[in-house]
Scaffold this active site. Sequence first.
Site, PDB file in Angstrom:
ATOM      1  N   GLU A  47       0.720  -1.269  -0.106  1.00 22.67           N
ATOM      2  CA  GLU A  47       0.068  -0.083  -0.001  1.00 22.67           C
ATOM      3  C   GLU A  47       0.929   1.215  -0.016  1.00 22.67           C
ATOM      4  O   GLU A  47       0.774   2.210  -0.790  1.00 22.67           O
ATOM      5  CB  GLU A  47      -0.992  -0.137   1.273  1.00 22.67           C
ATOM      6  CG  GLU A  47      -1.727  -0.976   1.539  1.00 22.67           C
ATOM      7  CD  GLU A  47      -1.259  -2.608   1.917  1.00 22.67           C
ATOM      8  OE1 GLU A  47      -2.052  -3.177   2.611  1.00 22.67           O
ATOM      9  OE2 GLU A  47      -0.184  -2.682   2.027  1.00 22.67           O
ATOM     10  N   CYS A  73      -2.493  -4.091   7.044  1.00 24.45           N
ATOM     11  CA  CYS A  73      -2.132  -4.315   8.524  1.00 24.45           C
ATOM     12  C   CYS A  73      -2.458  -2.992   9.357  1.00 24.45           C
ATOM     13  O   CYS A  73      -2.641  -1.789   8.694  1.00 24.45           O
ATOM     14  CB  CYS A  73      -0.585  -4.511   8.471  1.00 24.45           C
ATOM     15  SG  CYS A  73       0.459  -3.180   8.011  1.00 24.45           S
ATOM     16  N   THR A 160      16.155 -41.866  -7.625  1.00 26.79           N
ATOM     17  CA  THR A 160      16.465 -40.530  -7.658  1.00 26.79           C
ATOM     18  C   THR A 160      18.115 -40.619  -7.868  1.00 26.79           C
ATOM     19  O   THR A 160      18.705 -39.457  -7.995  1.00 26.79           O
ATOM     20  CB  THR A 160      16.323 -39.696  -6.216  1.00 26.79           C
ATOM     21  OG1 THR A 160      16.835 -40.867  -5.360  1.00 26.79           O
ATOM     22  CG2 THR A 160      14.575 -39.612  -6.071  1.00 26.79           C
ATOM     23  N   ALA A 161      18.625 -41.976  -7.776  1.00 26.84           N
ATOM     24  CA  ALA A 161      20.128 -42.102  -8.078  1.00 26.84           C
ATOM     25  C   ALA A 161      20.291 -43.529  -8.705  1.00 26.84           C
ATOM     26  O   ALA A 161      19.427 -44.476  -8.287  1.00 26.84           O
ATOM     27  CB  ALA A 161      20.849 -41.553  -7.113  1.00 26.84           C
ATOM     28  N   THR A 195      23.146 -35.988   2.969  1.00 23.72           N
ATOM     29  CA  THR A 195      23.265 -35.377   1.547  1.00 23.72           C
ATOM     30  C   THR A 195      24.504 -34.542   1.688  1.00 23.72           C
ATOM     31  O   THR A 195      25.351 -34.315   0.821  1.00 23.72           O
ATOM     32  CB  THR A 195      21.915 -34.511   1.380  1.00 23.72           C
ATOM     33  OG1 THR A 195      20.957 -35.285   1.320  1.00 23.72           O
ATOM     34  CG2 THR A 195      22.091 -33.802  -0.025  1.00 23.72           C
ATOM     35  N   LEU A 203      23.284 -25.478  -1.912  1.00 23.21           N
ATOM     36  CA  LEU A 203      21.618 -25.567  -1.688  1.00 23.21           C
ATOM     37  C   LEU A 203      21.325 -23.846  -1.909  1.00 23.21           C
ATOM     38  O   LEU A 203      20.276 -23.588  -1.398  1.00 23.21           O
ATOM     39  CB  LEU A 203      21.213 -25.879  -0.362  1.00 23.21           C
ATOM     40  CG  LEU A 203      21.231 -27.366  -0.184  1.00 23.21           C
ATOM     41  CD1 LEU A 203      20.972 -27.842   1.044  1.00 23.21           C
ATOM     42  CD2 LEU A 203      20.566 -28.205  -1.246  1.00 23.21           C
ATOM     43  N   GLY A 292      17.780 -36.691   1.173  1.00 19.96           N
ATOM     44  CA  GLY A 292      17.747 -38.003   0.891  1.00 19.96           C
ATOM     45  C   GLY A 292      16.719 -39.110   1.118  1.00 19.96           C
ATOM     46  O   GLY A 292      15.716 -38.533   1.572  1.00 19.96           O
TER      47      GLY A 292
END
Length: 363
Positions: A47, A73, A160-161, A195, A203, A292
């Site tokens: 706003e 708010c 996945t692997a 992992t 990451l 994992g």
Amino acid sequence: MLQALDLARQALFLSNPNPRVGCVLVSPSGSVIGQGFTQQAGGPHAEVMALRDAASQGYDTHGATAYVTLEPCSHTGRTGPCCNALIDAGIAKVVGAILDPNPQVAGQGFAKLRAAGIEVEIDHAAGHLSRELNLGFFSRMVRGTPWVRMKAATSLDGATALHNGQSQWITGPQARADGHAWRAQACAVLTGIGTVLEDNPRLNVREVETQRQPKIVVIDSKLDIPLDAHVLEAPSGCTIYTSSINYRKTEALQGRGATVIALPNAQGKVDLAAMLRDLGARGTNELHVEAGFKLNGSFLREGLVDELLLYMAPKLLGAGGMGMANFGPLDTLKQAVALQLHDVRRFGEDLRIIARVAERDQF
């Protein structure tokens, strides 16, 4: 209101832990005179940004209508109440999409506007879209825990692997870029110590542009994390949840800037439910899990996953491939985790499936 929702989406990678909100100001003659979306935490809300936009163009906001995707708010946090800004600007009408679930607001914003003589209208049709855009914020405010999204990239036969752990890359560049976009909108990305030890991932968000990086969360029961692990270099910080008390290692990790929190359960593992409550208290809206099969299985077994983000490549990895999640074995089909398909689309050669755990979003 659709324009305001488009503006709110521009805050996807920016506003956490605040909700993604957009605002459009329309003059009595029907012209758009200002627009804005919520900035980084501590910065102006939608706003105020819209009012500043109107002022910068020399427009008078008296008698204007504000279309806003979330109830303005009414309390003072890092910034002042948006209700006061709208009242002071002479806004005549506010069209809001949905009530703010924050207990400090929760209808008080609309009530304050009405008390000041401002007409308030609720656009219920837009409310679902606004809530969908802010599921993590609604989850934290209502349940006290973040919205948990589990991401995995698999072959069509669910691996996945390979048996030797090789997994880069099962999916193509378009799917990986989309996965990074989901990282970017999360408050935090979580993984397990397995992992970290096997892949030493960062990451972070690399495949899309973002003004902020998510925090990193690591589940590490025995504090086995190396002091040179890449996750400890996260610019937004790294939080490690453990079940052991190792003062020397804790002090060393704190020296690397990490936050170490001990939350053991009766089995000597990290209490995942307590961890989610702690993350909620720390302002985590969306938790993006990239872990994992063991940790994924634990989350699913304990009923803590809200949504699955699956990328499936058109290939088969055959016998010995590692699965997405290790839980069970189940004795009956009724024990299966029931999912509801939310979205299915292609990214390059790969298929992206967003599936929600049945009834987890009913809050």
